[in-house]
Design an enzyme around this catalytic site. Structure first.
Site, PDB file in Angstrom:
ATOM      1  N   HIS A 148      26.800  56.450  29.299  1.00  0.00           N
ATOM      2  CA  HIS A 148      27.432  57.275  29.309  1.00  0.00           C
ATOM      3  C   HIS A 148      28.075  58.271  29.511  1.00  0.00           C
ATOM      4  O   HIS A 148      28.549  59.548  29.965  1.00  0.00           O
ATOM      5  CB  HIS A 148      29.399  56.795  28.087  1.00  0.00           C
ATOM      6  CG  HIS A 148      29.764  55.536  27.117  1.00  0.00           C
ATOM      7  ND1 HIS A 148      30.173  54.961  28.096  1.00  0.00           N
ATOM      8  CD2 HIS A 148      28.396  55.446  26.720  1.00  0.00           C
ATOM      9  CE1 HIS A 148      30.088  53.399  28.046  1.00  0.00           C
ATOM     10  NE2 HIS A 148      29.644  53.775  26.932  1.00  0.00           N
ATOM     11  N   GLU A 188       3.475  68.404  26.782  1.00  0.00           N
ATOM     12  CA  GLU A 188       2.786  69.473  26.520  1.00  0.00           C
ATOM     13  C   GLU A 188       1.385  69.384  26.967  1.00  0.00           C
ATOM     14  O   GLU A 188       0.091  69.932  26.938  1.00  0.00           O
ATOM     15  CB  GLU A 188       2.843  70.209  25.224  1.00  0.00           C
ATOM     16  CG  GLU A 188       1.910  71.089  24.662  1.00  0.00           C
ATOM     17  CD  GLU A 188       1.899  72.008  23.230  1.00  0.00           C
ATOM     18  OE1 GLU A 188       3.001  73.117  23.253  1.00  0.00           O
ATOM     19  OE2 GLU A 188       2.562  70.753  22.235  1.00  0.00           O
ATOM     20  N   LYS A 202       3.006  83.311  22.767  1.00  0.00           N
ATOM     21  CA  LYS A 202       2.550  83.301  21.559  1.00  0.00           C
ATOM     22  C   LYS A 202       1.869  85.284  21.842  1.00  0.00           C
ATOM     23  O   LYS A 202       2.381  85.911  20.990  1.00  0.00           O
ATOM     24  CB  LYS A 202       1.992  82.557  20.990  1.00  0.00           C
ATOM     25  CG  LYS A 202       2.579  81.297  20.921  1.00  0.00           C
ATOM     26  CD  LYS A 202       1.443  80.250  19.716  1.00  0.00           C
ATOM     27  CE  LYS A 202       2.274  78.949  19.814  1.00  0.00           C
ATOM     28  NZ  LYS A 202       1.278  78.104  19.252  1.00  0.00           N
TER      29      LYS A 202
END
Length: 399
Positions: free
Chosen positions: A277, A256, A391
């Site tokens: 793994h 960010e 937003k």
């Protein structure tokens, strides 16, 4: 650092806010069995990072469980999911559950949604008169002409509030009361957290050149690898359960802060040894795009010792008489060596024990590294314009 013009760098020396936070938590915890933290992004990840160092979300037993049993349990709800929220609200025992709601601006829709629905549930279950003693807010102080929905909502219900540091943004707020409330709830010493951060800042004071500052070296390395070698994925891989959320915290901080204007690199959280793994094949043999940062906690002779007879039976003669600490310690070194041997960029941080001072130092180091990297690539590491656009469009769609 010398002028005090960047508030983040003055936080480690503060103490008054810790007194207020400790007193507020003590009052809130009276009669509590569970403390719920509502807050998303930087308002949640910093607290989770510190709480995990204290044992949150880590299976324990014996004396450790008994010690935890002396304090209220801690839970975090940072992601808004309607099914999850409905289920947990229905299951809350409002007689013994307390809530800490955090939003810097006070206008985070997800957090406000959590707060409003929980307040409504408390009233519906007959606990409306106990709301002021069951909730605590952390948000910015009143600012002329600025709307703060959380402050208005909590004030309407006579809920006490702590002030969010005005000069420290959410993803950088882990060392403020935002993160340290969770540390306090887990029985950690917040002063030691800040002492660890201060030790990193002391390196700035003593430095005669940028190469004397580890955070500057890290930032320069990351930027150079990206711009000169196309290494545009940054992998954070701690070999320690108690640093698992630290990797998630780093992902937000780096992504960010630096992903702007077509610049920045992609942060990825991993954990050793489990991701040997699942991800290591890509890092070893895939595109040459990754810088891997390993955080190693030497654990030789830690954990239960493997029975030699059973180890031999299972084909693990080489681990006979040794334990899981010996294995993970050797793995972290082996993976770093293997990556280096095939020309993959890798660096290692080695810490003795993931305690308060260590996590404070790690958080401050990577905040500095992020800020300096932003300076090097020419972006503002403190804003998030694309997030704000999302937003605004979500709000428009709902309207």
């Amino acid at each position: 650092r010398k002028s005090g013009s960047l508030p983040l760098l003055t936080v480690p020396a503060d103490r008054a806010d810790l007194t207020a936070a400790g007193a507020a938590l003590k009052t809130l915890s009276t009669g509590a069995e569970l403390i719920v933290f509502f807050g998303t992004g930087g308002s949640g990840l910093g607290g989770q990072t510190l709480a995990q160092v204290g044992g949150w979300n880590i299976p324990t037993g014996g004396k450790a469980s008994a010690k935890l049993g002396q304090r209220p349990r801690v839970r975090f709800f940072d992601n808004l999911d309607p099914a999850t929220l409905a289920a947990v609200i229905d299951g809350f025992d409002f007689a013994t559950t307390r809530f800490i709601v955090t939003s810097k601006s006070g206008n985070t829709a997800e957090t406000l949604t959590q707060a409003i629905t929980t307040l409504s549930a408390a009233k519906a279950k007959g606990f409306g008169d106990r709301i002021p003693e069951s909730f605590l807010g952390i948000t910015e102080p009143d600012k002329p002409g600025a709307r703060n929905g959380l402050r208005t909502l909590l004030a309407h219900h006579s809920i006490p509030m702590l002030e969010h540091h005005l000069g420290v943004g959410g993803r950088y707020s882990g060392l403020t009361n935002v993160g340290l409330m969770a540390a306090l709830a887990m029985g950690l010493d917040p002063v030691k957290v800040r002492e660890g951060a201060a030790a990193v800042l002391d390196q700035l004071d003593m430095a005669k050149h940028a190469t004397d500052v580890p955070a500057a070296l890290g930032a320069a390395t990351s930027v150079a690898l990206s711009e000169l070698r196309g290494i545009n994925i940054q992998v954070m891989m701690p070999y320690c359960d108690r640093l698992g959320r630290f990797a998630a915290w780093f992902v937000q901080l780096w992504g960010e802060s630096l992903g702007k204007g077509g610049k920045g690199t992609t942060p990825v959280g991993a954990q050793g040894p489990v991701d040997q793994h699942s991800q290591l094949q890509l890092y070893m043999d895939g595109p040459r795009k990754h810088l891997i940062t390993i955080i190693r906690v030497p654990g030789q002779k830690q954990g239960p010792v493997l029975d030699p007879g059973l180890a031999k039976l299972a084909g693990l003669d080489w681990l006979a008489g040794k334990g899981p600490g010996d294995l993970t310690s050797a793995q972290s070194l082996g993976v770093a060596e293997a990556l280096g041997s095939v020309g993959r960029p890798v660096r290692m941080f080695e810490v003795d024990e993931p305690d308060e001072r260590v996590i404070g130092a790690l958080m401050m180091h990577f905040m500095l590294e992020t800020i300096i990297a932003g300076r090097l690539i020419g972006v503002d590491p403190f804003d998030q314009p694309a997030v704000e656009l999302g937003k605004a469009l979500a709000k428009k769609r709902l309207a």
